[in-house]
Scaffold this motif. Sequence first.
Motif, short mmCIF file in Angstrom:
data_model
loop_
_atom_site.label_atom_id
_atom_site.label_comp_id
_atom_site.label_asym_id
_atom_site.label_seq_id
_atom_site.Cartn_x
_atom_site.Cartn_y
_atom_site.Cartn_z
N THR A 43 0.82 -1.21 0.00
CA THR A 43 0.00 0.00 0.00
C THR A 43 0.85 1.26 0.00
O THR A 43 0.40 2.32 -0.43
CB THR A 43 -0.93 0.03 1.21
OG1 THR A 43 -0.14 -0.18 2.40
CG2 THR A 43 -1.99 -1.06 1.12
N THR A 136 -11.02 -4.34 -15.03
CA THR A 136 -12.01 -5.04 -14.21
C THR A 136 -13.41 -4.52 -14.53
O THR A 136 -13.58 -3.52 -15.23
CB THR A 136 -11.72 -4.82 -12.71
OG1 THR A 136 -11.94 -3.44 -12.40
CG2 THR A 136 -10.29 -5.20 -12.38
N ASP A 138 -15.38 -2.99 -12.63
CA ASP A 138 -15.62 -1.68 -12.04
C ASP A 138 -14.55 -0.67 -12.46
O ASP A 138 -14.22 0.27 -11.73
CB ASP A 138 -15.74 -1.76 -10.52
CG ASP A 138 -14.55 -2.44 -9.87
OD1 ASP A 138 -13.69 -2.98 -10.59
OD2 ASP A 138 -14.48 -2.44 -8.62
N ARG A 140 -11.13 -0.70 -13.04
CA ARG A 140 -9.79 -0.59 -12.47
C ARG A 140 -8.85 -1.33 -13.41
O ARG A 140 -9.23 -2.33 -14.05
CB ARG A 140 -9.74 -1.19 -11.06
CG ARG A 140 -10.71 -0.56 -10.09
CD ARG A 140 -10.43 0.90 -9.83
NE ARG A 140 -9.18 1.11 -9.11
CZ ARG A 140 -9.05 1.08 -7.79
NH1 ARG A 140 -10.11 0.81 -7.03
NH2 ARG A 140 -7.88 1.30 -7.21
N PRO A 163 -15.36 -7.42 -10.26
CA PRO A 163 -14.96 -6.12 -9.74
C PRO A 163 -13.64 -6.21 -8.99
O PRO A 163 -13.30 -7.25 -8.42
CB PRO A 163 -16.11 -5.75 -8.79
CG PRO A 163 -16.59 -7.08 -8.28
CD PRO A 163 -16.43 -8.03 -9.44
N TRP A 164 -12.90 -5.12 -8.97
CA TRP A 164 -11.71 -5.04 -8.13
C TRP A 164 -12.11 -5.00 -6.66
O TRP A 164 -11.65 -5.80 -5.86
CB TRP A 164 -10.90 -3.80 -8.49
CG TRP A 164 -9.86 -3.47 -7.48
CD1 TRP A 164 -9.93 -2.56 -6.47
CD2 TRP A 164 -8.56 -4.08 -7.36
NE1 TRP A 164 -8.78 -2.55 -5.73
CE2 TRP A 164 -7.92 -3.47 -6.25
CE3 TRP A 164 -7.89 -5.07 -8.07
CZ2 TRP A 164 -6.63 -3.83 -5.84
CZ3 TRP A 164 -6.61 -5.44 -7.67
CH2 TRP A 164 -6.00 -4.82 -6.57
N GLU A 165 -12.99 -4.07 -6.34
CA GLU A 165 -13.37 -3.86 -4.96
C GLU A 165 -14.12 -5.07 -4.40
O GLU A 165 -15.12 -5.51 -4.94
CB GLU A 165 -14.24 -2.61 -4.83
CG GLU A 165 -14.51 -2.20 -3.39
CD GLU A 165 -15.19 -0.86 -3.29
OE1 GLU A 165 -15.54 -0.47 -2.16
OE2 GLU A 165 -15.36 -0.20 -4.33
N GLY A 166 -13.57 -5.63 -3.34
CA GLY A 166 -14.20 -6.74 -2.65
C GLY A 166 -13.95 -8.09 -3.26
O GLY A 166 -14.26 -9.11 -2.64
N GLU A 169 -9.25 -7.54 -5.38
CA GLU A 169 -8.31 -6.97 -4.42
C GLU A 169 -7.95 -7.98 -3.33
O GLU A 169 -6.92 -7.85 -2.67
CB GLU A 169 -8.88 -5.70 -3.79
CG GLU A 169 -10.11 -5.93 -2.91
CD GLU A 169 -10.56 -4.66 -2.20
OE1 GLU A 169 -9.73 -3.74 -2.03
OE2 GLU A 169 -11.76 -4.59 -1.85
N ASN A 170 -8.79 -9.01 -3.12
CA ASN A 170 -8.53 -10.01 -2.10
C ASN A 170 -7.84 -11.26 -2.64
O ASN A 170 -7.51 -12.17 -1.87
CB ASN A 170 -9.84 -10.42 -1.43
CG ASN A 170 -10.46 -9.29 -0.65
OD1 ASN A 170 -9.75 -8.52 -0.01
ND2 ASN A 170 -11.78 -9.16 -0.70
#
Length: 408
Positions: A43, A136, A138, A140, A163-166, A169-170
Motif C-alpha cells: 500500500t 475489471t 468496475d 480498475r 470487480p476489483w473492490e471486494g 483486491e482479495n
Amino acid sequence: MTAQSSTAVSPALTAFDPTTSHSSSAATTVPSSPTDDKSNPFTFLTPAALPDIADSDEESLRELERRVREGQGRAVETWGHRGASAAFREYFFAFACTYLLKLIHVTHYVAENTLASFAKACQDGADGIETDIHMTADDRLVMFHDPELSRTTDGEGKIHELPWEGVIENVRTLEAPHQPVPLLSEVLALLMRPENIHVKLNIDCKVENDPVRLFPMIKAELEKFDHWQTLLAPRIILGVWHSAYASLHPEQPKFIEPAQQHLPFLPRYAICMSIPTVREYFFTSCHGFSMYFPTLISAEGVAFRAECARRGKKVAVWTVNKEEEMKECLRWGVQAVITDNPDITVGLVDKVKQDPTALLSSYLQQLVLPWSSIKYYSLSHAYEAKLERDYLEREGGTFDDVAITERS
C-alpha cells in the motif's frame, strides 16, 4: 517506512525486499504474507506515498529528467518479462523415463506480474519491465497476464467480469510469497521511485480489452503523477496485438485509432509472431515491433531486421532465456531483449561492454543455433503464429476488418 515482517521468509526471496522505502537497502529479506492475511503489503506504493517530487528543486528535477532520457546507456536493453518472473518459482521433480532413470526438472513461475517480481527486475538492473493489462468490471486497471485468474492465484473467473473492490483486491498468488494482483497505479508508483526513474514499462494490451475504455483510463492514471509528461510518459510503451475490433464488436473501433486519439505521445509496438502479419497490418502505424525470437532467426527475419533498421523501427525480442539466444540478440543490435532472467541478460550485456570478445561464439555454435531446436523451424513457429492469430481473431475480430487505407 517498512511493512511489518512475519517470521516466515520464502527461500526464493532472501535477496531483496520490495516492501522497503526508496531510501533503504535492497539487500534484505522479504516476509511472505500468511495465507489468511489479505492485506496488501504494497500500500505504500500508492501515488500519495511517493517522495514529493512536486517539491523537488529545479536541479533535482533536471537530473531526474536526464536519467529518464538517457536510461542506463546500454546499447541493448533488458526488459523483465512479467518482471523477474524466473526468480520466483517452485521446483517439481517427476520421474520421466523408466529406462534412463532420469528426473526432469520442471519450473513453475509463481509470482509473475506481481509487485515483488517487478521490484526484483528493477533491483537486477533491468532497463524495462514487460507486463500485461486488463480492465475489471468496475473500471480498475490490473497488471495480469491471463484473462482469468485461476492459473496463478486463488481466485476464479474472468477479470473483465469481476470487480476489483471486494473481489480481485482479495486475490493472492497460490504460492508464497502470496502476492496481490497489482494495479497499474501501483506499478507506476514503483517506477516513479527515484532509483527506478530510468526503468521503462512495456504495457501488453490484451485483446480482451476495449481500447476505447482502456486508453483514456491509462492516460488518467499517468496524469495522477507530478511531472508525468517528462518523468513518466517518455518511459511508457504501448504494446498491441490486434489492429481491428470489428467483426464481433462492430460498435468498437480499432486499437490503433484509439491509441492515436488518446495516447498519441506513447510509442506503439506491435506484438507479433508473424513477420507477414506485421508487414501487412502494423508496419506503417507502429513505431516498433515486439517479436518472437524464432521468427527473427530465419532468412526472412534477417531481411526484416535490416528493413527495420533502415526505416527507423525499433525491435524488441521475446522471450529470450538461453545465453546463446541472448548473444544472438546482442549481435543483431536490437533495442531490447525481453527475458524471464533479467539479471543474467544484464550481466551479459555489461560483460560484453567491458570485453566485446565475450559476445563471440564459435562458428559452429552460430551455424548450428538455427537448427538446434524445433521451435526455430519455420513450420513450427508458423504453426504457433497461426494458433495465436486464430485466438486473436476469435476474441477481437478478423484482421481483414482493418480499413484497406490503413494497411501497409
